[in-house]
Structures are given as structure tokens and as C-alpha cells.
Design an enzyme around this catalytic site. Structure first.
Site, PDB file in Angstrom:
ATOM      1  CD  GLU A   7      -2.996   0.999   2.276  1.00  0.00           C
ATOM      2  OE1 GLU A   7      -3.372   1.994   2.906  1.00  0.00           O
ATOM      3  OE2 GLU A   7      -3.502  -0.129   2.422  1.00  0.00           O
ATOM      4  CE  LYS A   8       1.128   2.798   5.426  1.00  0.00           C
ATOM      5  NZ  LYS A   8      -0.088   2.048   5.143  1.00  0.00           N
ATOM      6  CG  ASP A 102      -2.983  -0.620   5.452  1.00  0.00           C
ATOM      7  OD1 ASP A 102      -1.888  -1.201   5.535  1.00  0.00           O
ATOM      8  OD2 ASP A 102      -3.119   0.603   5.665  1.00  0.00           O
ATOM      9  CG  ASP A 104      -8.417  -0.989   5.958  1.00  0.00           C
ATOM     10  OD1 ASP A 104      -7.994  -1.122   4.788  1.00  0.00           O
ATOM     11  OD2 ASP A 104      -8.183   0.034   6.624  1.00  0.00           O
ATOM     12  CE1 TYR A 322      -3.847  -1.037   8.705  1.00  0.00           C
ATOM     13  CE2 TYR A 322      -5.957  -1.835   9.531  1.00  0.00           C
ATOM     14  CZ  TYR A 322      -5.227  -1.071   8.638  1.00  0.00           C
ATOM     15  OH  TYR A 322      -5.885  -0.325   7.691  1.00  0.00           O
ATOM     16  NE  ARG A 324      -5.517   4.570   8.316  1.00  0.00           N
ATOM     17  CZ  ARG A 324      -4.217   4.831   8.405  1.00  0.00           C
ATOM     18  NH1 ARG A 324      -3.384   3.839   8.715  1.00  0.00           N
ATOM     19  NH2 ARG A 324      -3.746   6.038   8.193  1.00  0.00           N
TER      20      ARG A 324
END
Length: 790
Positions: A7-8, A102, A104, A322, A324
Site C-alpha cells: 500500500e505504501k 492494508d 481493511d 495494525y 485502523r
């Protein structure tokens, strides 16, 4: 070749470290023996703006709404084009792809949307990284899932994104245009979650302004039996005189009389009810992001965004899992990690955590360990990585402390106490008292506050008072025992206003949105859902409301106070947007989508219908505030005071669509004295010799110096005077048929009102086209070689 797409960049670097080295750094990706690792920068694709679907949408017009795309477009973000090209080239070379977003809803979508955009047909696996320490990454890499297992999660995220687009793009335009018609400046942003959240603050502020304290009286009495004294509170009967609608005694004379009556001691009191039960309170659950944000807000005064940012830093430092997460439970498989985590906390350079960790019992297994409650992620807990608290910032230390404290609590016994409730009848009146005797402190040992906070909010004070009452030490008694009245007194109290929202309490309100739902049935249905917004977006939504100047922070506690723009917007919007009922139901639907129930097409069809209905309502909306005057002609604008060459006058803010004007009298528009009636305008005839307007059918004469509503009406009248034509049965609002400078035609229909025909007129600057339905329609069009430019 296996390609990991993170993701990043930071996540990509951690994944590469856990693959077989050496790691070769390239521009935008890393090469290892186990595969190549590349990364996105969050969403590197964005949804197209309305003008990117059609250039005409660049200008905001009510007639274009609602804008509902037939085919949804994604655009490569300008700042991400280079990285997107790198990802595309690597996908073309790959044999297998590992989705490393991530764990989610949003994390699932932002990698999937890239794969969908490139029409990737190659096999895709999914790695679920709930922590970034080496052991967790290697463990997750050995347990790759088929990415198709998470299709429903992607659908849910996609439905949410498109619903937000429909509401945001259309209603922001619709109500900004309504505001402009009323002379208001700026953009009035409307959001599916943002707007009902703002409305919570606006309503709370109005409750505060309208609040009037009510004085009431409570009566406490001291009773005694052979084993000791205790206090009890008088409970009035429904038939008691002097009560308000909430059963509070508001008559002081009655309170005095009751105290006098009780002091006579003409009879003994009697225990009419005695209930004693042992109760157990299970360990508090570990944190989801929302519960962490709420507690950190209460304990340290941190705003939700700061808590999220800090938890993210701890995650990237591999110290916590994690951040979130919307889950407060833990997988059974991680129970074996507890020994190492607790040992690390025992050796930590923080005395309180170390002492608590020392007393943990690994045989204790709280309700938090529940695989059925786990989705793509679990609660936020410490990892097995040792932490040096002195290397962390103050915020990081405090957030880590809370996370570790909640984890330690899972290995303490349950809290056990005896709850006693007693009813006493004395002189035909009822008194009640309760007491609590702690049998086993258990996990609450970690949360006992020896020194209470000095600045408790009203809710905390209420809970504190209730807790003190329950802690009453009661003598040994049983039902039927007689007690003796010792003394009594009454106390004057006042009702307290509700407290203003802070960022953390507003976030808690978003999570427990059922408390603010208007519809009773919907309230019952939504009690168990996840609230409005997501764990990752709630803090951002509140922060954005402040940035857009809808909310301001006031005082040391940073209370959220609505601005004038907030009142204007919320007052203009219908209940469907300002109450959370619809939004909460949609969140429930999105949650169902993630579990495979329902379809994205059905959801978006309902959203489109909802958006269309609200756009229609927006065209009829008038944003009139106190001390403003609604335009009596168009009923959409407000009258604004202006200066003309002949002095001050009032004109409609909806100009040029409405050209209503009237005189100024003592700083107010002279609406009442305006004798011109627009509805009769087109039925008026003109008598050139009398130089008066004569109302057809009634012969009612209006003198030239009488006030006219519209300045354009005045111009039309003056132009008519210069023409020499016989009176007709009907007077055209703009008598241009006989004018040599006009050419009549019925070929072109006016696109604005869709009633009148366009007529070609020669003006001082050349030919142009105007609607025959003037002044009801004031549309004009440029001329292009005898054809109107429509």
C-alpha cells in the site's frame, strides 16, 4: 516471478526485509530472490471529476443535476503517474501477484482498483499484515489467501466510494447554488457522513442556547437498625403534587413539609424489598481505533487524528499491531504470543506496566479471544518486539501505555461484587438505597483512579456520583426488618445543560450513532452496527469540518462550536441529510455487502434515486436567515440592500434570474407597499394618452410614480411609452413584435423555461436572442448568423 504490491513504500520495505536477500534497490521497487516488491502511495487512482465526464459540468448549473455516471471513470493521479507506470510494467512481467494492501476495506480497494484498471488476469494472492515485525510478516507470507476471497470487501469499499461521490458532487453543487441564489458566498460541501456529523454539533449547540435550568429538590433520610445506620433517597409517587414532567420535585414548600412530616416519627419504617446478588464484570476488551481515540481523548485530551497518527507510527515501528481496526477481539492463534509480550512488558522501563505484567495469570483467558469475531484484522495490541519507552515521544509513550494496559487486563480475573438494593416504606412514602461490596477487584485494579481527575465532564460526574452511591456501606438487614427514622434533609439542585462535543466525544457519537437516530424503529435496528464512517475516516471527517470552517475549536478542552456557515447549511438541508438515519442504514448495508449480502448495483441505484430527490428539493430551498428578507417574486433569493444612482434600494440576490427590486424605508425593503402584482403583469394594457397603466378587467389605475417590483419592468414600461400602438386585449411583457429591431420566430424553444419561443432582437451591441416569456423568463442568447447560440 512473484510481485508484491504494498500500500505504501514503508510497508514494501518491511516486506522485502523478510524475503530472501540480498535486497536490490531500484527506482520504485525492490528485488529479492523471492520476488519483486513495489508499492502504491495510497490511492494512486482517483475518481473522475464531473467535468472529466463532460466539459459542460465545469460550470455549476442546477439544470445539470443530478450528475450520475453511466460508466464510472478512474483517473491516474498526476503525482503518481511515474509509480503507476512502474507498477504496470512489473505486472506485465509477473507470473503471480501478491496483494499487500492494508487489511481493511480501503486497503483492499486501492490495490484491486489498480489491477482492475489494468484488466489484470494473472493469479492474485492476498497477504494480511496485522503487524510489521519480522515474525508476523513471515507468518502471514506462509498463509497467503486467494484474493477472490475478499471480493465482497472490495465491493463494499467501491460502493462506499461511489455513494460518497454521488452525494458529495451533486448535493455540494445543489446547495452551493441555492446559497448563491440567496447571496451567500463560498462552497457548501455536503457529505454522506460529514453532514449528519456536523448536524450533531449544530443541534447540541442549539440545545445549549435554548437550555433553561430547572431547580428541583431531593430528599435524603438517615435510617437505623440494630446493626447500624444508612442513608436512603426519597422516591415520589406519580400522584405526588409539585412534580414536573420528569418526576422531579420543584416545589420547595412541599419538600419542607415532607421533612416536617418525617420528623414526627409517628411510626417505624419497614424494609419492603431486599435484593442481594453477586455480579461479575468481564475484562474490558482490547482497543479498536475508535475506542482508543475516545479513551485517549478523555485521559490526555488528544484529538482523534493525533491518536491515529501516533498509533500509525507505533505500527510502523513494529511496536503495535495494525491501527485502523474496527475489531476489539483477538484470534485464538495469538494466545501463545502472550508469554513473550507480557515478559517484555514486565522488563519495560515503566514501573506501573511492569508491576501489572508481573501479576498476570497466563491461565486466564478472557472473552477477547474469539475467532468468530475476527474479520480481516483484530484488536490493537503490543507486538513481541521489545520497546524502549525513552526512545518514544510523549504521545507515543501514552498511546503505547493504553494499548499495553488493555492487553494486560486480559490476563487478570473478572471483577466480582455483591450488589444490594433496598426499599424502605416510611409514613406511606418510598425510600431506596443501594450498595456494592467488592469481592474480587480483578482487572479493575488496573483502572482504579486513586486521584480523580479534577475536570470531569458532566457524564463522568454523573457516573462518579452513581458509583459513590453504590459504594454505600449497608448494615446487615433482611426484608421485613423495622428501621428507625433518624433525620432527613432536602437539597436544592439544578438541571445541567448538555456538554459541547469535543473531537473525541463527537467521534464516540459517530460510532454510537443509534443514540442520535430520529426513527425509533431504525434506532433499534442500528444499535449493534458500526456507526457512521469508518475507523480510518472518522477523525479525518472531523478535521475536515474544522478546516472548511464549519466548526471551530474553543477553550482549553477544544470544544467544537459550529460557525455561521454550519447553521446556514444544516438549516437548508432536509432531514434526510442532517439526521443520521439514512447514513447509518447505508453503513449497515455496506457492512452487509462486505459479508456477501446484497449487490453494489442495488445499493447505487438507491443512492442515485436518493440524490435525485434531494437535488429537486435543493431547487426549492431558500437559505433565509434571521433578519433576512425572502424575495417575494422568485422565492429563492433574498433581498439585498444596494446603492444606486438615485439612492439605496433592495434587489434580489438571485439576479439576473430574478430582477426584483423595491424601495428602502428606514433600512428595510418596502415589500408591503409594493402595489405591482407580477401575476397580473401580462394582463395589463397601456393607455398612451393617459400615460398610466390600467389593469385589464378591473380599471384599477397605478400612477407612474408608484413603486414597481422589477427594474426591468420599469425599463419595459419606458420603452413602451416611446412606441405608438393601439391598445390590445393583452399586453406582452416585452412588446417586440412590432419593433423594427426585432425578428419574430417560433422555431427555437427557450432552453431555460421550456415555455417561451426565442426572438431575435437588435441591441446597441448587435443582434441577440431573448425569450418571449419575459419577464417570467429573462434568458438571453448570443446570435450566430441568425441562429441562437444555445
Amino acid at each position: 516471478m512473484r510481485l508484491y504490491i504494498a500500500e505504501k513504500p514503508s510497508m514494501g520495505a518491511e516486506i522485502a526485509k523478510c524475503l530472501t536477500g540480498p535486497v536490490q534497490r531500484k527506482d520504485g521497487y525492490l528485488i529479492t530472490k523471492d520476488g519483486i516488491v513495489t508499492w502504491a502511495f495510497g490511492h494512486i487512482l482517483r475518481q473522475a471529476e464531473p467535468e472529466e465526464y463532460n466539459a459542460k459540468y465545469k460550470n455549476w448549473k442546477a439544470e445539470d443535476l443530478p450528475i450520475i455516471p453511466k460508466q464510472w471513470k478512474m483517473i491516474i493521479d498526476e503525482s503518481c503517474k511515474k509509480q503507476f507506470g512502474i507498477i504496470k510494467n512489473l505486472i506485465d512481467k509477473a507470473d503471480e501477484i501478491v496483494h499487500a494492501g492494508d487489511p481493511d476495506r480501503e486497503g483492499q480497494l486501492l490495490i484491486d482498483e489498480v489491477l482492475d484498471y489494468l484488466n489484470c488476469q494473472k493469479p492474485v494472492k492476498r497477504i494480511l499484515l496485522n503487524a510489521l515485525d519480522e515474525e508476523s510478516i513471515k507468518k502471514a507470507n506462509k498463509d497467503l489467501r486467494d484474493n477472490r476471497d475478499f471480493l465482497n470487501l472490495k465491493k463494499s469499499a467501491l460502493a462506499r466510494a461511489r455513494a460518497d461521490w454521488l452525494i458529495g458532487m451533486n448535493l455540494s453543487r445543489a446547495y452551493t447554488l441555492a446559497a448563491r441564489r440567496a447571496g451567500k458566498k463560498g462552497v457548501f460541501a455536503v457529505g454522506r457522513v460529514k453532514t449528519p456529523t456536523l448536524a450533531l454539533v449544530v443541534r447540541r449547540e442549539r440545545e445549549l442556547k435554548d437550555f433553561k435550568p430547572v431547580d428541583y429538590f431531593t430528599i435524603k433520610a438517615i435510617f437505623a437498625n440494630e446493626n447500624g445506620e444508612f442513608s436512603a433517597t426519597w422516591k415520589p409517587k406519580d400522584t405526588q403534587a409539585g412534580l414536573d414532567f420528569e418526576n422531579r420535585l420543584i416545589d420547595e414548600n412541599i419538600a419542607k413539609a415532607l421533612i416536617g412530616k418525617f420528623a414526627q416519627k409517628t411510626e417505624a419504617g419497614k424494609i419492603t424489598a431486599y435484593q442481594k446478588a453477586q455480579k461479575k464484570e468481564a475484562q474490558r476488551l482490547p482497543f479498536s481505533l475508535s475506542s482508543l481515540q475516545v479513551l485517549a481523548g478523555k485521559k490526555y485530551g488528544y484529538d482523534p487524528q493525533l491518536v491515529l497518527d501516533t498509533a500509525q507510527k507505533l505500527y510502523e515501528k513494529k511496536l503495535t499491531t495494525y491501527p485502523r481496526s474496527d475489531c476489539e477481539y483477538l484470534p485464538q492463534s495469538q494466545f501463545s504470543d502472550a508469554k513473550i509480550i507480557l515478559q517484555n512488558l514486565y522488563n519495560i522501563n515503566e514501573k506501573q506496566l511492569a508491576n501489572w505484567a508481573k501479576k498476570c495469570d497466563l491461565k486466564t483467558k478472557s472473552r477477547a479471544w474469539n475467532d468468530k469475531k475476527i474479520t480481516a484484522h483484530h484488536a490493537i495490541i503490543p507486538t513481541k518486539v521489545k520497546v524502549n519507552l525513552m526512545s518514544l515521544t510523549t504521545e507515543e509513550r501514552n498511546i503505547y501505555f493504553l494499548i499495553a494496559q488493555a492487553y494486560i487486563a486480559q490476563f487478570y480475573p473478572v471483577h466480582i461484587y455483591d450488589q444490594t438494593k433496598i426499599s424502605i416504606e416510611y409514613m406511606q412514602e418510598l425510600f431506596v438505597t443501594s450498595g456494592r461490596v467488592v469481592k474480587q477487584m480483578g482487572w479493575k485494579e488496573l483502572y482504579v483512579q486513586n486521584n480523580k481527575e479534577k475536570s470531569l465532564n458532566e457524564d463522568d460526574k454523573k457516573e462518579d456520583n452513581e458509583e459513590k452511591e453504590e459504594q454505600n456501606s449497608l448494615p446487615l438487614m433482611k426484608k421485613g426488618d423495622e428501621v428507625e427514622y433518624v433525620k432527613g434533609e432536602y437539597d436544592k439542585k439544578s438541571t445541567k445543560p448538555p456538554t459541547r462535543f469535543t473531537s473525541s466525544t463527537l467521534l464516540a457519537g459517530m460510532k454510537d450513532i443509534h443514540k442520535y437516530v430520529k426513527d425509533v424503529e431504525v434506532k433499534k435496528k442500528l444499535k449493534d452496527i458500526y456507526g457512521i464512517g469508518t475507523e480510518a475516516t472518522r477523525a479525518t471527517i472531523i478535521e475536515d469540518l474544522v478546516k472548511r470552517n464549519f466548526l471551530q475549536l474553543e477553550g482549553k478542552k477544544k470544544y467544537l462550536v459550529p460557525t455561521q456557515s454550519a447553521y446556514i447549511l444544516i438549516d437548508a438541508l432536509p432531514d434526510e441529510m442532517t439526521y443520521p438515519d439514512s447514513t447509518a442504514v447505508w453503513e449497515d448495508y455496506l457492512h452487509s455487502l462486505s459479508e456477501g449480502q446484497g449487490t453494489i448495483e442495488e445499493f447505487l441505484a438507491k443512492q442515485a434515486e436518493f440524490t435525485q430527490n434531494l437535488c429537486i428539493k435543493a431547487t426549492k430551498t431558500v437559505l433565509v436567515q434571521e433578519h433576512e428578507y425572502k424575495c417575494p417574486r422568485c422565492n429563492q433569493g433574498i433581498l439585498v440592500k444596494r446603492k444606486g444612482k438615485n439612492g439605496e434600494f433592495w434587489g434580489c440576490s438571485n439576479f439576473p434570474n430574478c430582477r426584483m427590486t423595491c424601495n428602502d424605508v428606514d433600512g428595510k425593503p418596502d415589500i408591503e407597499k409594493t402595489k405591482f402584482n407580477f401575476n397580473n403583469y401580462r394582463q395589463m394594457s397601456y393607455n398612451n394618452s393617459d400615460k398610466n397603466y390600467i389593469k385589464s378587467g378591473q380599471n384599477e389605475i397605478f400612477q407612474q410614480d408608484n413603486q414597481l417590483i422589477s427594474a426591468w419592468d420599469l425599463i419595459a414600461r419606458e420603452n413602451t411609452k416611446k412606441m405608438n400602438f393601439a391598445p390590445k386585449e393583452k399586453f406582452s411583457a416585452m412588446p417586440i413584435e412590432k419593433n423594427k429591431n426585432t425578428k419574430a420566430t417560433s422555431k427555437y424553444l427557450c432552453t431555460r423555461c421550456k415555455e417561451g419561443n426565442l426572438r431575435r432582437i437588435r441591441g446597441k451591441n448587435g443582434w441577440f436572442w431573448a425569450c418571449s416569456n419575459y419577464p417570467h423568463c429573462t434568458a438571453t442568447y448570443d446570435d450566430n448568423n441568425g441562429i441562437p447560440v444555445i
